[in-house]
Design a protein around this motif. Structure first.
Motif, PDB file in Angstrom:
ATOM      1  N   PRO A 257       0.682  -1.426   0.113  1.00 23.25           N
ATOM      2  CA  PRO A 257       0.436   0.109   0.286  1.00 23.25           C
ATOM      3  C   PRO A 257       0.705   1.399  -0.136  1.00 23.25           C
ATOM      4  CG  PRO A 257       0.401  -0.977   2.474  1.00 23.25           C
ATOM      5  CD  PRO A 257       0.958  -1.844   1.148  1.00 23.25           C
ATOM      6  N   ALA A 258       0.246   2.174  -0.094  1.00 21.09           N
ATOM      7  CA  ALA A 258       0.819   3.438   0.024  1.00 21.09           C
ATOM      8  C   ALA A 258       1.196   4.190   0.822  1.00 21.09           C
ATOM      9  CB  ALA A 258       0.325   4.481  -1.003  1.00 21.09           C
ATOM     10  N   TYR A 259       2.136   4.924   1.653  1.00 22.26           N
ATOM     11  CA  TYR A 259       2.479   5.922   3.169  1.00 22.26           C
ATOM     12  C   TYR A 259       1.281   6.618   3.079  1.00 22.26           C
ATOM     13  CZ  TYR A 259       4.257   8.534   6.105  1.00 22.26           C
ATOM     14  OH  TYR A 259       4.203   9.223   7.337  1.00 22.26           O
ATOM     15  N   ARG A 260       0.702   6.515   4.468  1.00 20.58           N
ATOM     16  CA  ARG A 260      -0.924   7.310   4.199  1.00 20.58           C
ATOM     17  C   ARG A 260      -1.082   7.891   5.712  1.00 20.58           C
ATOM     18  NH1 ARG A 260      -2.283   0.867   4.528  1.00 20.58           N
ATOM     19  NH2 ARG A 260      -2.307   1.775   7.170  1.00 20.58           N
ATOM     20  N   GLY A 261       0.711   8.678   6.138  1.00 14.21           N
ATOM     21  CA  GLY A 261       1.047   9.645   6.671  1.00 14.21           C
ATOM     22  C   GLY A 261       1.131  10.535   6.127  1.00 14.21           C
ATOM     23  N   SER A 262       1.153  11.790   7.251  1.00  8.35           N
ATOM     24  CA  SER A 262       0.918  13.250   6.897  1.00  8.35           C
ATOM     25  C   SER A 262       3.228  13.475   6.644  1.00  8.35           C
ATOM     26  CB  SER A 262       0.363  14.028   7.586  1.00  8.35           C
ATOM     27  OG  SER A 262       0.995  14.007   8.533  1.00  8.35           O
ATOM     28  N   PHE A 263       3.326  14.520   5.888  1.00  3.96           N
ATOM     29  CA  PHE A 263       4.438  14.822   5.605  1.00  3.96           C
ATOM     30  C   PHE A 263       4.667  16.010   6.713  1.00  3.96           C
ATOM     31  CE2 PHE A 263       4.339  12.000   1.535  1.00  3.96           C
ATOM     32  CZ  PHE A 263       4.887  11.105   2.453  1.00  3.96           C
ATOM     33  N   ARG A 264       5.749  16.775   6.979  1.00  3.87           N
ATOM     34  CA  ARG A 264       5.529  17.839   7.623  1.00  3.87           C
ATOM     35  C   ARG A 264       7.449  17.825   7.575  1.00  3.87           C
ATOM     36  NH1 ARG A 264       4.299  19.168  13.685  1.00  3.87           N
ATOM     37  NH2 ARG A 264       4.923  21.821  14.204  1.00  3.87           N
ATOM     38  N   PHE A 265       7.678  19.382   7.764  1.00  2.00           N
ATOM     39  CA  PHE A 265       9.016  19.657   7.326  1.00  2.00           C
ATOM     40  C   PHE A 265       9.195  20.865   7.899  1.00  2.00           C
ATOM     41  CE2 PHE A 265       8.399  17.262   3.666  1.00  2.00           C
ATOM     42  CZ  PHE A 265       9.848  15.967   3.082  1.00  2.00           C
ATOM     43  N   ASP A 266       9.989  21.109   9.400  1.00  4.80           N
ATOM     44  CA  ASP A 266       9.749  22.260  10.361  1.00  4.80           C
ATOM     45  C   ASP A 266      11.089  22.749  10.393  1.00  4.80           C
ATOM     46  OD1 ASP A 266       7.786  21.856  11.588  1.00  4.80           O
ATOM     47  OD2 ASP A 266       8.262  20.154  12.385  1.00  4.80           O
ATOM     48  N   HIS A 267      12.207  22.753   9.603  1.00  2.00           N
ATOM     49  CA  HIS A 267      13.786  22.751   9.598  1.00  2.00           C
ATOM     50  C   HIS A 267      13.945  22.598   7.941  1.00  2.00           C
ATOM     51  CE1 HIS A 267      13.744  23.246  13.483  1.00  2.00           C
ATOM     52  NE2 HIS A 267      13.284  21.574  13.165  1.00  2.00           N
ATOM     53  N   ALA A 268      13.772  21.903   7.406  1.00  2.00           N
ATOM     54  CA  ALA A 268      14.149  21.202   6.167  1.00  2.00           C
ATOM     55  C   ALA A 268      13.290  22.709   4.929  1.00  2.00           C
ATOM     56  CB  ALA A 268      14.308  19.796   5.352  1.00  2.00           C
ATOM     57  N   LYS A 269      14.234  23.051   3.787  1.00  2.00           N
ATOM     58  CA  LYS A 269      13.519  23.833   2.881  1.00  2.00           C
ATOM     59  C   LYS A 269      14.352  23.653   1.335  1.00  2.00           C
ATOM     60  CE  LYS A 269      12.371  27.651   5.633  1.00  2.00           C
ATOM     61  NZ  LYS A 269      12.516  29.364   6.435  1.00  2.00           N
ATOM     62  N   PRO A 270      13.313  24.009  -0.271  1.00  2.00           N
ATOM     63  CA  PRO A 270      14.017  23.908  -0.739  1.00  2.00           C
ATOM     64  C   PRO A 270      15.258  24.641  -1.422  1.00  2.00           C
ATOM     65  CG  PRO A 270      11.236  23.762  -0.713  1.00  2.00           C
ATOM     66  CD  PRO A 270      11.819  24.070   0.013  1.00  2.00           C
ATOM     67  N   VAL A 271      16.565  24.075  -1.523  1.00  2.00           N
ATOM     68  CA  VAL A 271      17.046  24.811  -2.299  1.00  2.00           C
ATOM     69  C   VAL A 271      17.185  25.982  -2.971  1.00  2.00           C
ATOM     70  CG1 VAL A 271      20.179  24.691  -2.935  1.00  2.00           C
ATOM     71  CG2 VAL A 271      19.202  23.206  -1.608  1.00  2.00           C
TER      72      VAL A 271
END
Length: 232
Positions: free
Chosen positions: A211-225
């Motif tokens: 199955p696919a991952y069913r959780g959520s994604f959270r980025f408090d510190h990482a940002k796109p370059v």
């Protein structure tokens, strides 16, 4: 979807192009039939204008075909990214590993923890599967991604912040024989666990679903370059 819209637009342009070609043919016929009654210069202008419009439509067809091809490539890249991120359910050949606590009676002086499944045991199995080329892995229907956690929570195991009791079912998509051999190697994880009576079974599968991952994604510190020249 973008590709379907591009195909519809291409079909419409082709229809219009067909109409324009028909008009050009009719105009040519008009020239032949009405030269005695109309000025040749006017008819020539009509023909030239029709040819220009035809050429413009041909160019639009060419551009739409190129755009449709680019959209298809972009769609494929998006799909591969989703597959790698674990947010898409996958199917394919692989292996199912079922692990359960030992049913042996402990002897006086024995450490009972040696006869129970721990997070480190599951992690060893997961690492062996990944090293053997597993392309997708799940534990009790929890898809493992880069940020997944596997840790002991009392007598249970926490996977993606969801608790499970043994037995644990690990599914992995990849070459079934390669995955099985990696786990069954002499002195490997299966042999070590079985030494302590841990019950572990391996079953090769021609087709299984993860199955696919069913959780959520959270980025408090990482940002796109940011692109070069736009960094602050």
């Amino acid at each position: 979807m973008p590709i379907r819209q591009g195909q519809i637009a291409l079909a419409l342009v082709c229809v219009v192009l067909g109409i324009m070609l028909a008009v050009q043919f009719r105009t040519t016929q008009d020239i032949r039939a009405t030269i005695p009654f109309q000025r040749l210069e006017d008819l020539s202008q009509r023909l030239i204008q029709t040819e220009k419009e035809r050429d413009a439509l041909l160019n639009e067809v060419y551009e739409l075909r190129k755009a449709t091809g680019s959209e298809a490539a972009a769609s494929r890249e998006i799909q591969l990214t989703k597959m790698a991120a674990g947010v898409m359910a996958l199917q394919g050949p692989g292996i199912i590993v079922t692990v359960d606590d030992s049913k042996r009676q402990t002897q006086p002086g024995d450490n009972p923890n040696l006869y129970l499944i721990h997070d480190e045991d599951i992690l060893k199995i997961i690492n062996e599967l990944r090293a053997a080329g597993a392309e997708a892995i799940s534990i009790n229907a929890q898809r493992l991604i880069a940020s997944s956690e596997i840790r002991c929570a009392g007598p249970t195991l926490s996977v993606n912040n969801t608790r499970y009791s043994p037995p644990y079912e690990i599914r992995a998509i990849g070459d079934p024989l390669t995955l099985e051999n990696a786990l069954r190697m002499r002195g490997g994880v299966v042999e070590t666990l079985q030494f302590w009576g841990i019950e572990i079974s391996l079953k090769k599968q021609d087709m299984l679903i993860i199955p696919a991952y069913r959780g959520s994604f959270r980025f408090d510190h990482a940002k796109p370059v940011q692109e070069e020249g736009k960094q602050q």
